[in-house]
Design a protein around this motif. Structure first.
Motif, mmCIF file in Angstrom:
data_model
loop_
_atom_site.group_PDB
_atom_site.id
_atom_site.type_symbol
_atom_site.label_atom_id
_atom_site.label_comp_id
_atom_site.label_asym_id
_atom_site.label_seq_id
_atom_site.Cartn_x
_atom_site.Cartn_y
_atom_site.Cartn_z
ATOM 1 N N GLY A 126 -20.398 -8.803 -77.784
ATOM 2 C CA GLY A 126 -20.111 -8.490 -76.390
ATOM 3 C C GLY A 126 -18.625 -8.425 -76.142
ATOM 4 O O GLY A 126 -17.839 -8.311 -77.075
ATOM 5 N N GLU A 127 -18.249 -8.507 -74.904
ATOM 6 C CA GLU A 127 -16.846 -8.443 -74.522
ATOM 7 C C GLU A 127 -16.409 -9.788 -73.959
ATOM 8 O O GLU A 127 -17.091 -10.370 -73.127
ATOM 9 C CB GLU A 127 -16.624 -7.331 -73.511
ATOM 10 C CG GLU A 127 -16.861 -5.972 -74.124
ATOM 11 C CD GLU A 127 -16.598 -4.831 -73.173
ATOM 12 O OE1 GLU A 127 -16.315 -3.742 -73.669
ATOM 13 O OE2 GLU A 127 -16.668 -5.026 -71.947
ATOM 14 N N TYR A 128 -15.265 -10.241 -74.430
ATOM 15 C CA TYR A 128 -14.703 -11.523 -74.039
ATOM 16 C C TYR A 128 -13.306 -11.255 -73.481
ATOM 17 O O TYR A 128 -12.461 -10.698 -74.171
ATOM 18 C CB TYR A 128 -14.629 -12.470 -75.242
ATOM 19 C CG TYR A 128 -15.992 -12.835 -75.782
ATOM 20 C CD1 TYR A 128 -16.543 -14.083 -75.529
ATOM 21 C CD2 TYR A 128 -16.731 -11.922 -76.525
ATOM 22 C CE1 TYR A 128 -17.802 -14.420 -76.012
ATOM 23 C CE2 TYR A 128 -17.986 -12.248 -77.023
ATOM 24 C CZ TYR A 128 -18.521 -13.487 -76.765
ATOM 25 O OH TYR A 128 -19.756 -13.814 -77.238
ATOM 26 N N VAL A 129 -13.062 -11.664 -72.260
ATOM 27 C CA VAL A 129 -11.785 -11.391 -71.602
ATOM 28 C C VAL A 129 -10.704 -12.340 -72.105
ATOM 29 O O VAL A 129 -10.944 -13.530 -72.283
ATOM 30 C CB VAL A 129 -11.937 -11.547 -70.070
ATOM 31 C CG1 VAL A 129 -10.602 -11.391 -69.360
ATOM 32 C CG2 VAL A 129 -12.946 -10.540 -69.539
ATOM 33 N N TYR A 130 -9.510 -11.783 -72.320
ATOM 34 C CA TYR A 130 -8.341 -12.646 -72.492
ATOM 35 C C TYR A 130 -7.332 -12.288 -71.419
ATOM 36 O O TYR A 130 -7.248 -11.151 -70.973
ATOM 37 C CB TYR A 130 -7.762 -12.609 -73.907
ATOM 38 C CG TYR A 130 -7.162 -11.325 -74.407
ATOM 39 C CD1 TYR A 130 -5.807 -11.058 -74.257
ATOM 40 C CD2 TYR A 130 -7.936 -10.399 -75.086
ATOM 41 C CE1 TYR A 130 -5.242 -9.898 -74.760
ATOM 42 C CE2 TYR A 130 -7.385 -9.228 -75.598
ATOM 43 C CZ TYR A 130 -6.038 -8.986 -75.431
ATOM 44 O OH TYR A 130 -5.490 -7.831 -75.932
ATOM 45 N N LEU A 131 -6.617 -13.311 -70.958
ATOM 46 C CA LEU A 131 -5.731 -13.128 -69.814
ATOM 47 C C LEU A 131 -4.573 -14.103 -69.862
ATOM 48 O O LEU A 131 -4.599 -15.071 -70.614
ATOM 49 C CB LEU A 131 -6.509 -13.316 -68.507
ATOM 50 C CG LEU A 131 -7.045 -14.727 -68.212
ATOM 51 C CD1 LEU A 131 -7.120 -14.926 -66.717
ATOM 52 C CD2 LEU A 131 -8.412 -14.924 -68.823
ATOM 53 N N CYS A 132 -3.569 -13.818 -69.041
ATOM 54 C CA CYS A 132 -2.476 -14.758 -68.793
ATOM 55 C C CYS A 132 -2.811 -15.459 -67.486
ATOM 56 O O CYS A 132 -3.133 -14.811 -66.488
ATOM 57 C CB CYS A 132 -1.142 -14.022 -68.670
ATOM 58 S SG CYS A 132 0.238 -15.126 -68.278
ATOM 59 N N THR A 133 -2.738 -16.797 -67.479
ATOM 60 C CA THR A 133 -3.129 -17.547 -66.294
ATOM 61 C C THR A 133 -1.940 -18.025 -65.462
ATOM 62 O O THR A 133 -2.124 -18.770 -64.494
ATOM 63 C CB THR A 133 -4.013 -18.757 -66.673
ATOM 64 O OG1 THR A 133 -3.277 -19.632 -67.527
ATOM 65 C CG2 THR A 133 -5.292 -18.302 -67.349
ATOM 66 N N PHE A 134 -0.721 -17.624 -65.821
ATOM 67 C CA PHE A 134 0.436 -17.950 -64.986
ATOM 68 C C PHE A 134 0.174 -17.351 -63.602
ATOM 69 O O PHE A 134 -0.392 -16.259 -63.492
ATOM 70 C CB PHE A 134 1.713 -17.358 -65.602
ATOM 71 C CG PHE A 134 2.982 -17.881 -64.995
ATOM 72 C CD1 PHE A 134 3.558 -19.053 -65.444
ATOM 73 C CD2 PHE A 134 3.617 -17.187 -63.963
ATOM 74 C CE1 PHE A 134 4.749 -19.531 -64.893
ATOM 75 C CE2 PHE A 134 4.800 -17.662 -63.403
ATOM 76 C CZ PHE A 134 5.367 -18.835 -63.868
#
Length: 157
Positions: A126-134
C-alpha cells in the motif's frame, strides 16, 4: 550435467536473486528552505529493509526551518498527525499521544545536518505517507509524499 541439475541450479539462482532484491534499499531524501522534499515517492518491497538518508540542505536556523522525516503507518491520518505535532516542540514535533502511528522517524535537523534511519518495510502492500512535522511544513508543501509498497517477487517453479 543432467536436466535435473540444470533446473535445480536455475531455481537456486532465482531464490538468490529474490533474496538480493529484498536485502535492502538506500534512498537519499533532502529537505530545503523552500519546504520541499527532493524525493516524492519511494518504491520498496514489502518485508525488505529500507534505509533513508535524510539531509537538511537548507541554510536557515533549526528554530525557524528545522526538518524531520516521519514515516507514518498505513492507516494514520497525516493531517491530524501534523496538527497534533504543532504543539509537540518538546518532543521534536512528534506528538507523544500519536507515537504509535510512526513506522520510523528522524530527529529534527538543522541546516547541513543529516540522519539515517533504517526500518523493515511493512508486509502489507500500500501507500505509507512520509512528512515533515515541523509546524506548518506539511500544510505548505512537505506533504503527500508517499512510500509505495509492492509485494515481493517470488520465483516461479
Amino acid at each position: 550435467m543432467s536436466r535435473f541439475s540444470s533446473s535445480l541450479i536455475a531455481l537456486l539462482g532465482l531464490f538468490m536473486i529474490g533474496s538480493v532484491a529484498q536485502a535492502g534499499k538506500t534512498v537519499t531524501v533532502e529537505a530545503n528552505d523552500q519546504m520541499k522534499f527532493t524525493v516524492n515517492k519511494i518504491e520498496a518491497v514489502a518485508g525488505s529493509e529500507l534505509t533513508i538518508v535524510f539531509k537538511n540542505v537548507g541554510a536557515m536556523p533549526k528554530a525557524a526551518m528545522g526538518h524531520n522525516l516521519v514515516v507514518l503507518k498505513k492507516d494514520a491520518n497525516p493531517m491530524a498527525f501534523s496538527q497534533a505535532a504543532m504543539a509537540a516542540a518538546a518532543t521534536e514535533y512528534i506528538p507523544a499521544q500519536m507515537k504509535d502511528q510512526v513506522l520510523a522517524a528522524t530527529k529534527l535537523l538543522g541546516p547541513k545536518e543529516e540522519e539515517t534511519i533504517t526500518f523493515t518495510v511493512p508486509s502489507e502492500p500500500g501507500e505509507y505517507v512520509y512528512l515533515c512535522t515541523f509546524p506548518a511544513h506539511f500544510i505548505v508543501g512537505m506533504k503527500l509524499s508517499l512510500i509505495h509498497i509492492s509485494e515481493p517477487t517470488r520465483p516461479r517453479l
